[in-house]
Write a protein that holds these residues in place. Structure first.
Motif, mmCIF file in Angstrom:
data_model
loop_
_atom_site.group_PDB
_atom_site.id
_atom_site.type_symbol
_atom_site.label_atom_id
_atom_site.label_comp_id
_atom_site.label_asym_id
_atom_site.label_seq_id
_atom_site.Cartn_x
_atom_site.Cartn_y
_atom_site.Cartn_z
ATOM 1 N N PRO A 36 33.714 46.379 4.899
ATOM 2 C CA PRO A 36 33.455 45.789 6.214
ATOM 3 C C PRO A 36 32.756 44.430 6.159
ATOM 4 O O PRO A 36 32.837 43.660 7.110
ATOM 5 C CB PRO A 36 32.563 46.830 6.907
ATOM 6 C CG PRO A 36 31.996 47.664 5.827
ATOM 7 C CD PRO A 36 32.964 47.612 4.684
ATOM 8 N N LEU A 37 32.118 44.119 5.045
ATOM 9 C CA LEU A 37 31.435 42.835 4.921
ATOM 10 C C LEU A 37 32.337 41.735 4.383
ATOM 11 O O LEU A 37 32.333 40.618 4.887
ATOM 12 C CB LEU A 37 30.207 42.970 4.015
ATOM 13 C CG LEU A 37 29.105 43.917 4.510
ATOM 14 C CD1 LEU A 37 28.010 44.039 3.462
ATOM 15 C CD2 LEU A 37 28.540 43.420 5.822
ATOM 16 N N THR A 38 33.086 42.054 3.327
ATOM 17 C CA THR A 38 33.875 41.024 2.638
ATOM 18 C C THR A 38 35.366 41.096 2.930
ATOM 19 O O THR A 38 36.093 40.174 2.596
ATOM 20 C CB THR A 38 33.684 41.148 1.121
ATOM 21 O OG1 THR A 38 34.246 42.394 0.687
ATOM 22 C CG2 THR A 38 32.217 41.056 0.726
ATOM 23 N N LYS A 39 35.805 42.206 3.492
ATOM 24 C CA LYS A 39 37.238 42.476 3.741
ATOM 25 C C LYS A 39 38.034 42.578 2.439
ATOM 26 O O LYS A 39 39.255 42.503 2.430
ATOM 27 C CB LYS A 39 37.875 41.423 4.662
ATOM 28 C CG LYS A 39 37.124 41.186 5.962
ATOM 29 C CD LYS A 39 36.968 42.431 6.772
ATOM 30 C CE LYS A 39 36.292 42.125 8.101
ATOM 31 N NZ LYS A 39 35.144 42.902 8.412
ATOM 32 N N ALA A 40 37.326 42.774 1.325
ATOM 33 C CA ALA A 40 37.970 42.929 0.016
ATOM 34 C C ALA A 40 38.411 44.383 -0.173
ATOM 35 O O ALA A 40 37.833 45.297 0.432
ATOM 36 C CB ALA A 40 37.004 42.521 -1.089
ATOM 37 N N PRO A 41 39.413 44.605 -1.025
ATOM 38 C CA PRO A 41 39.846 45.982 -1.310
ATOM 39 C C PRO A 41 38.723 46.793 -1.957
ATOM 40 O O PRO A 41 37.791 46.233 -2.543
ATOM 41 C CB PRO A 41 41.012 45.803 -2.289
ATOM 42 C CG PRO A 41 41.320 44.365 -2.321
ATOM 43 C CD PRO A 41 40.170 43.612 -1.739
ATOM 44 N N ALA A 59 28.359 50.403 -2.882
ATOM 45 C CA ALA A 59 29.124 51.644 -3.043
ATOM 46 C C ALA A 59 28.942 52.452 -1.763
ATOM 47 O O ALA A 59 27.836 52.866 -1.430
ATOM 48 C CB ALA A 59 28.622 52.432 -4.244
ATOM 49 N N TYR A 60 30.043 52.635 -1.031
ATOM 50 C CA TYR A 60 30.017 53.383 0.228
ATOM 51 C C TYR A 60 30.237 54.863 -0.063
ATOM 52 O O TYR A 60 31.191 55.234 -0.743
ATOM 53 C CB TYR A 60 31.101 52.862 1.173
ATOM 54 C CG TYR A 60 30.896 51.424 1.576
ATOM 55 C CD1 TYR A 60 30.040 51.105 2.623
ATOM 56 C CD2 TYR A 60 31.527 50.386 0.908
ATOM 57 C CE1 TYR A 60 29.834 49.786 3.002
ATOM 58 C CE2 TYR A 60 31.330 49.068 1.275
ATOM 59 C CZ TYR A 60 30.480 48.772 2.328
ATOM 60 O OH TYR A 60 30.273 47.456 2.686
ATOM 61 N N PRO A 61 29.369 55.730 0.460
ATOM 62 C CA PRO A 61 29.513 57.165 0.181
ATOM 63 C C PRO A 61 30.664 57.793 0.951
ATOM 64 O O PRO A 61 31.098 57.281 1.988
ATOM 65 C CB PRO A 61 28.171 57.740 0.656
ATOM 66 C CG PRO A 61 27.739 56.818 1.752
ATOM 67 C CD PRO A 61 28.221 55.452 1.328
ATOM 68 N N ILE A 62 31.158 58.900 0.419
ATOM 69 C CA ILE A 62 32.151 59.710 1.117
ATOM 70 C C ILE A 62 31.488 61.061 1.342
ATOM 71 O O ILE A 62 31.084 61.725 0.387
ATOM 72 C CB ILE A 62 33.440 59.868 0.293
ATOM 73 C CG1 ILE A 62 34.040 58.498 0.019
ATOM 74 C CG2 ILE A 62 34.434 60.779 1.017
ATOM 75 C CD1 ILE A 62 35.208 58.514 -0.945
#
Length: 79
Positions: A36-41, A59-62
Motif C-alpha cells: 500500500p505504500l510503494t505499490k510494488a509487488p 512484512a505484512y502479517p496474514i
C-alpha cells in the motif's frame, strides 16, 4: 486371574514453539496485491506467514488467511 488394561498413548501435541506451516495463499490474490505504500509487488513467505515488501522494508502479517495490509501492523525488515 487379573485382566491387564491396555495402555493408550496420549495424542501427540506439538510443542508451543513449533508452529505448523500455514496453508498457501491463493496465487491469484498475490497477483493483485501490492504494497500500500510503494505499490510494488509482494513476496509470500510461507514459513513466517507474511507478505514481504522489499521496497518498503516491511512484512505484512496474514491472520486467519487474511492479509493485513496496514503499514502500522507491518513488521520492519532487518537490514
Amino acid at each position: 486371574m487379573t485382566e491387564s488394561i491396555p495402555s493408550v498413548a496420549p495424542p501427540f501435541v506439538a510443542p508451543p514453539s513449533v508452529a505448523p506451516l500455514s496453508p498457501a495463499i491463493d496465487p491469484r490474490l498475490l497477483e493483485v496485491l501490492v504494497c500500500p505504500l510503494t505499490k510494488a509487488p509482494l513476496e509470500y513467505d510461507r514459513a513466517a506467514n507474511e507478505l514481504i515488501s522489499r521496497k518498503a522494508g516491511l512484512a505484512y502479517p496474514i491472520r486467519d488467511g487474511i492479509p493485513i495490509m496496514l503499514p502500522e501492523e507491518a513488521r520492519k525488515l532487518e537490514p
